[in-house]
Design an enzyme around this catalytic site. Structure first.
Site, PDB file in Angstrom:
ATOM      1  N   LYS A  23     -24.817  11.047  -5.775  1.00  0.00           N
ATOM      2  CA  LYS A  23     -23.561  10.942  -6.530  1.00  0.00           C
ATOM      3  C   LYS A  23     -22.760   9.714  -6.115  1.00  0.00           C
ATOM      4  CE  LYS A  23     -18.974  13.104  -6.487  1.00  0.00           C
ATOM      5  NZ  LYS A  23     -18.285  12.291  -5.471  1.00  0.00           N
ATOM      6  N   ASN A  24     -22.551   9.555  -4.816  1.00  0.00           N
ATOM      7  CA  ASN A  24     -21.638   8.502  -4.377  1.00  0.00           C
ATOM      8  C   ASN A  24     -22.211   7.096  -4.559  1.00  0.00           C
ATOM      9  OD1 ASN A  24     -19.686  10.355  -3.847  1.00  0.00           O
ATOM     10  ND2 ASN A  24     -20.040  10.445  -1.635  1.00  0.00           N
ATOM     11  N   ARG A  94     -12.175   9.908  -8.572  1.00  0.00           N
ATOM     12  CA  ARG A  94     -11.820   8.981  -7.514  1.00  0.00           C
ATOM     13  C   ARG A  94     -12.456   7.610  -7.753  1.00  0.00           C
ATOM     14  NH1 ARG A  94      -8.174   8.046  -3.736  1.00  0.00           N
ATOM     15  NH2 ARG A  94      -9.036   6.973  -1.939  1.00  0.00           N
ATOM     16  N   CYS A 118     -10.958  14.801  -5.778  1.00  0.00           N
ATOM     17  CA  CYS A 118     -10.669  16.054  -5.067  1.00  0.00           C
ATOM     18  C   CYS A 118      -9.443  15.905  -4.176  1.00  0.00           C
ATOM     19  CB  CYS A 118     -11.865  16.433  -4.199  1.00  0.00           C
ATOM     20  SG  CYS A 118     -13.223  17.124  -5.142  1.00  0.00           S
ATOM     21  N   ARG A 123      -5.634  10.339   0.686  1.00  0.00           N
ATOM     22  CA  ARG A 123      -6.555   9.393   0.056  1.00  0.00           C
ATOM     23  C   ARG A 123      -5.889   8.101  -0.437  1.00  0.00           C
ATOM     24  NH1 ARG A 123     -11.412  12.533  -2.885  1.00  0.00           N
ATOM     25  NH2 ARG A 123     -12.588  10.943  -1.788  1.00  0.00           N
ATOM     26  N   PRO A 124      -5.294   7.326   0.473  1.00  0.00           N
ATOM     27  CA  PRO A 124      -4.649   6.071   0.080  1.00  0.00           C
ATOM     28  C   PRO A 124      -5.680   5.026  -0.360  1.00  0.00           C
ATOM     29  CG  PRO A 124      -4.720   6.267   2.460  1.00  0.00           C
ATOM     30  CD  PRO A 124      -5.288   7.550   1.922  1.00  0.00           C
ATOM     31  N   ILE A 125      -5.204   3.935  -1.001  1.00  0.00           N
ATOM     32  CA  ILE A 125      -6.125   2.844  -1.371  1.00  0.00           C
ATOM     33  C   ILE A 125      -5.663   1.508  -0.775  1.00  0.00           C
ATOM     34  CG2 ILE A 125      -7.101   3.873  -3.462  1.00  0.00           C
ATOM     35  CD1 ILE A 125      -5.121   2.109  -5.071  1.00  0.00           C
ATOM     36  N   ASP A 126      -4.846   1.596   0.294  1.00  0.00           N
ATOM     37  CA  ASP A 126      -4.318   0.366   0.892  1.00  0.00           C
ATOM     38  C   ASP A 126      -5.424  -0.600   1.357  1.00  0.00           C
ATOM     39  OD1 ASP A 126      -4.644   2.607   2.752  1.00  0.00           O
ATOM     40  OD2 ASP A 126      -4.075   1.175   4.297  1.00  0.00           O
ATOM     41  N   ASP A 306     -18.421  15.327   4.265  1.00  0.00           N
ATOM     42  CA  ASP A 306     -18.815  16.090   3.078  1.00  0.00           C
ATOM     43  C   ASP A 306     -19.667  17.316   3.423  1.00  0.00           C
ATOM     44  OD1 ASP A 306     -17.457  14.310   1.560  1.00  0.00           O
ATOM     45  OD2 ASP A 306     -19.183  13.404   0.593  1.00  0.00           O
ATOM     46  N   ILE A 328     -11.865  12.751   9.224  1.00  0.00           N
ATOM     47  CA  ILE A 328     -11.766  11.817   8.092  1.00  0.00           C
ATOM     48  C   ILE A 328     -10.643  12.207   7.111  1.00  0.00           C
ATOM     49  CG2 ILE A 328     -13.064  10.610   6.275  1.00  0.00           C
ATOM     50  CD1 ILE A 328     -14.351  10.163   9.002  1.00  0.00           C
ATOM     51  N   ARG A 398     -18.784  18.669 -10.704  1.00  0.00           N
ATOM     52  CA  ARG A 398     -18.479  17.237 -10.574  1.00  0.00           C
ATOM     53  C   ARG A 398     -19.528  16.526  -9.732  1.00  0.00           C
ATOM     54  NH1 ARG A 398     -12.822  15.842  -8.608  1.00  0.00           N
ATOM     55  NH2 ARG A 398     -14.067  13.968  -8.454  1.00  0.00           N
TER      56      ARG A 398
HETATM   57  C1  UD1 Z   1     -16.067   8.499  -0.082  1.00  0.00           C
HETATM   58  C2  UD1 Z   1     -16.860   9.549  -0.789  1.00  0.00           C
HETATM   59  C3  UD1 Z   1     -16.515  10.935  -0.266  1.00  0.00           C
HETATM   60  C4  UD1 Z   1     -16.638  10.976   1.254  1.00  0.00           C
HETATM   61  C5  UD1 Z   1     -15.875   9.831   1.909  1.00  0.00           C
HETATM   62  C6  UD1 Z   1     -16.132   9.741   3.402  1.00  0.00           C
HETATM   63  C7  UD1 Z   1     -17.146   8.513  -2.950  1.00  0.00           C
HETATM   64  C8  UD1 Z   1     -16.825   8.509  -4.398  1.00  0.00           C
HETATM   65  N1  UD1 Z   1     -16.580   9.445  -2.194  1.00  0.00           N
HETATM   66  O1  UD1 Z   1     -14.706   8.723  -0.402  1.00  0.00           O
HETATM   67  O2  UD1 Z   1     -17.415  11.863  -0.858  1.00  0.00           O
HETATM   68  O3  UD1 Z   1     -16.078  12.199   1.702  1.00  0.00           O
HETATM   69  O4  UD1 Z   1     -16.289   8.586   1.338  1.00  0.00           O
HETATM   70  O5  UD1 Z   1     -17.475   9.609   3.655  1.00  0.00           O
HETATM   71  O6  UD1 Z   1     -17.955   7.736  -2.481  1.00  0.00           O
HETATM   72  N2  UD1 Z   1      -8.569   5.339   3.768  1.00  0.00           N
HETATM   73  C9  UD1 Z   1      -7.393   4.646   3.942  1.00  0.00           C
HETATM   74  N3  UD1 Z   1      -7.107   3.629   3.064  1.00  0.00           N
HETATM   75  C10 UD1 Z   1      -7.947   3.290   2.038  1.00  0.00           C
HETATM   76  C11 UD1 Z   1      -9.144   4.002   1.880  1.00  0.00           C
HETATM   77  C12 UD1 Z   1      -9.440   5.031   2.761  1.00  0.00           C
HETATM   78  O7  UD1 Z   1      -6.622   4.922   4.844  1.00  0.00           O
HETATM   79  O8  UD1 Z   1      -7.632   2.350   1.296  1.00  0.00           O
HETATM   80  C13 UD1 Z   1      -8.897   6.441   4.701  1.00  0.00           C
HETATM   81  C14 UD1 Z   1      -9.016   7.798   3.995  1.00  0.00           C
HETATM   82  O9  UD1 Z   1      -7.767   8.439   3.875  1.00  0.00           O
HETATM   83  C15 UD1 Z   1      -9.952   8.515   4.935  1.00  0.00           C
HETATM   84  C16 UD1 Z   1     -10.873   7.411   5.440  1.00  0.00           C
HETATM   85  O10 UD1 Z   1     -10.188   6.189   5.217  1.00  0.00           O
HETATM   86  O11 UD1 Z   1      -9.243   9.043   6.019  1.00  0.00           O
HETATM   87  C17 UD1 Z   1     -12.217   7.353   4.782  1.00  0.00           C
HETATM   88  O12 UD1 Z   1     -12.057   7.305   3.376  1.00  0.00           O
HETATM   89  P1  UD1 Z   1     -13.121   6.603   2.438  1.00  0.00           P
HETATM   90  O13 UD1 Z   1     -14.382   6.350   3.195  1.00  0.00           O
HETATM   91  O14 UD1 Z   1     -12.482   5.466   1.741  1.00  0.00           O
HETATM   92  O15 UD1 Z   1     -13.391   7.739   1.395  1.00  0.00           O
HETATM   93  P2  UD1 Z   1     -13.634   7.597  -0.160  1.00  0.00           P
HETATM   94  O16 UD1 Z   1     -14.284   6.275  -0.455  1.00  0.00           O
HETATM   95  O17 UD1 Z   1     -12.420   7.995  -0.902  1.00  0.00           O
END
Ligand code: UD1
Length: 432
Positions: A23-24, A94, A118, A123-126, A306, A328, A398
């Site tokens: 999926k990912n 996401r 989910c 889940r920030p995107i910074d 996961d 995480i 999903r």
């Molecule tokens: C992806 C996976 C999800 C998996 C996760 C961790 C997809 C679509 N989803 O989610 O199934 O559980 O990896 O293996 O691939 N973070 C920040 N800022 C950011 C981005 C992330 O602080 O801009 C933090 C998150 O809050 C979290 C950590 O970094 O604590 C890891 O998140 P991330 O690896 O980015 O997860 P996703 O890509 O959302």
């Protein structure tokens, strides 16, 4: 129509089952086809709701999308005209942030509704913003839109303060068409990150170092279409491994990359499960009562977050107390309240859960709060005495392709049935 799973537990899973595409990886590879104006054939695409939504977005953008069979899709991106992804569909998952990295190089200007997905924490995107800015994009997130603009992206060194799968992939997508070399430091090493890079290289990108924490992307002028087969899903594989042990079963799980499973395999062996590895299969056999173990989630190659929820369920009937630390995502224990209703003894303090093994779980009516919580509850239902009903299974769909069919094929008693509507209130009461 809303559906639920009804499970009659207590049946050991036995036989052989095959894992689908990741999926990912799929949710990044499908948007990544937009990096080129060309034709692609993608195989081993998991037939799951997140993929169907993404393919619909691609169609709305002007791509021609056609399934050749259930898991092979052709995508023709030649007629896509711009990077405007302000579509309501984009709010439903996401991974819609990958449209930013995929479209900015080709159209210079992208807008995507901020992603959903989910609810397992903030889940920030910074880190995505930081990485894209570093390579020269103007980025903002005003009015619910993730917006990025750049006449020409320019390679740079990008340091991620925290390991992020999403940010690593997104910046890698954008950097593929940048001028010069981008170096990602403290990059994610997950198998799906490697798979996306392999796909991009197949399109003509020059990406090296994937699978290590430093990735180098030498930008190219243009990318082209290709044929590609997505890797097996590490998390579906792990879910099935855990289900096999949880039901005291003996299952050969095929189409698996055993090294991707090392963190889980090590923990399962520590619990007392017998594991036999083959080139592309793993046999999981219950041989004796399971022992408690401690688990901490970490980025790959650590224990995947996961699989934390399914693993908690597996440990709920192990001998002794297990300590689970979720490093995480801060809100990934929502399944615990539900398994307590089935008799599990678990206490949660912030990011730490202590699971005190009990003799057995008993069936109950429970609710999935997110994708992997849903998978965990299915495993709990398969283990439990009596009948379990799981509602909110839209979350499970999903990320798993009709998981019930795979489980039925190895002996589970699980059915998907429509949820009856509550009786309508059609009597008008006359209050005086
Ligand atoms: C992806 C996976 C999800 C998996 C996760 C961790 C997809 C679509 N989803 O989610 O199934 O559980 O990896 O293996 O691939 N973070 C920040 N800022 C950011 C981005 C992330 O602080 O801009 C933090 C998150 O809050 C979290 C950590 O970094 O604590 C890891 O998140 P991330 O690896 O980015 O997860 P996703 O890509 O959302």
């Amino acid at each position: 129509m809303e559906e639920k799973f009804v499970i009659h537990g207590g049946k050991p899973l036995q036989g052989e089952v095959s894992v689908g595409g990741a999926k990912n990886a799929a949710v990044a590879i499908l948007p990544a086809t937009l990096l080129a104006a060309d034709v692609f054939t993608i195989e081993n695409v998991p037939h799951i709701d997140d993929v169907i939504i993404l393919l619909n977005i691609l169609k709305r953008l002007g791509a021609k999308v056609q399934f050749i069979d259930r898991t092979t899709v052709t995508i023709d991106t030649r007629e896509v005209k711009n990077g405007d992804v302000r579509l309501n569909l984009a709010k439903r998952l996401r991974a819609s942030y990958y449209f930013v990295g995929s479209l900015i190089g080709r159209f210079k200007d992208v807008g995507v509704y901020l992603p959903g997905g989910c609810d397992i924490g903030s889940r920030p995107i910074d880190l995505h913003l930081k990485g894209l800015r570093a390579i020269g994009a103007e980025v903002d997130t005003d009015f619910g839109v993730f917006h990025a603009k750049a006449e020409q992206l320019v390679g740079q060194e990008v340091y991620f303060d925290q390991v992020s799968v999403g940010a690593t992939i997104n910046v890698m997508l954008a950097a593929a068409l940048a001028e010069g070399t981008t170096t990602l430091i403290n990059a994610a090493k997950e198998p799906h990150v490697v798979d996306v890079a392999n796909f991009l290289n197949q399109m003509g990108a020059r990406i090296r170092g994937v699978g290590t924490d430093t990735i180098r992307i030498r930008g190219v002028k243009e990318l082209h279409g290709c044929n590609y087969s997505i890797i097996p899903d590490q998390i579906e594989a792990g879910t099935l491994m855990i289900a096999a042990a949880a039901t005291k079963g003996d299952v050969l799980i095929k189409n698996i990359v055993p090294t991707h499973m090392d963190a889980l395999t090590a923990k399962m062996i520590e619990m007392g499960v017998e594991i036999e590895e083959f080139d592309d299969a793993i046999r999981v056999k219950y041989v004796k009562p399971l022992k408690a173990v401690n688990i901490k989630t970490y980025p790959y190659p650590g224990f995947p977050t996961d699989l934390q929820q399914p693993a908690t369920v597996l440990l709920s009937t192990a001998e002794g107390a297990s300590v689970i630390v979720e490093n995480i995502f801060e809100a990934r224990f929502k399944h615990i309240e539900e398994i307590r209703r089935m008799g599990a003894q678990v206490t949660v303090d912030d990011r730490i859960a202590v699971v005190q093994g009990v003799k057995r779980l008993t069936g109950a009516q429970v609710k999935a709060s997110d994708l992997r919580a849903g998978a965990a509850l299915i495993i709990a239902g398969l283990m439990a005495d009596g009948t379990t009903e799981i509602v909110n299974i839209k979350y499970v769909d999903r990320g798993y392709d009709h998981i019930e069919n795979k489980l039925i094929s190895i002996g589970a008693d699980i059915a998907r049935i429509p949820v009856e509507e509550d009786e309508p209130i059609d009597i008008e009461l006359d209050f005086q």
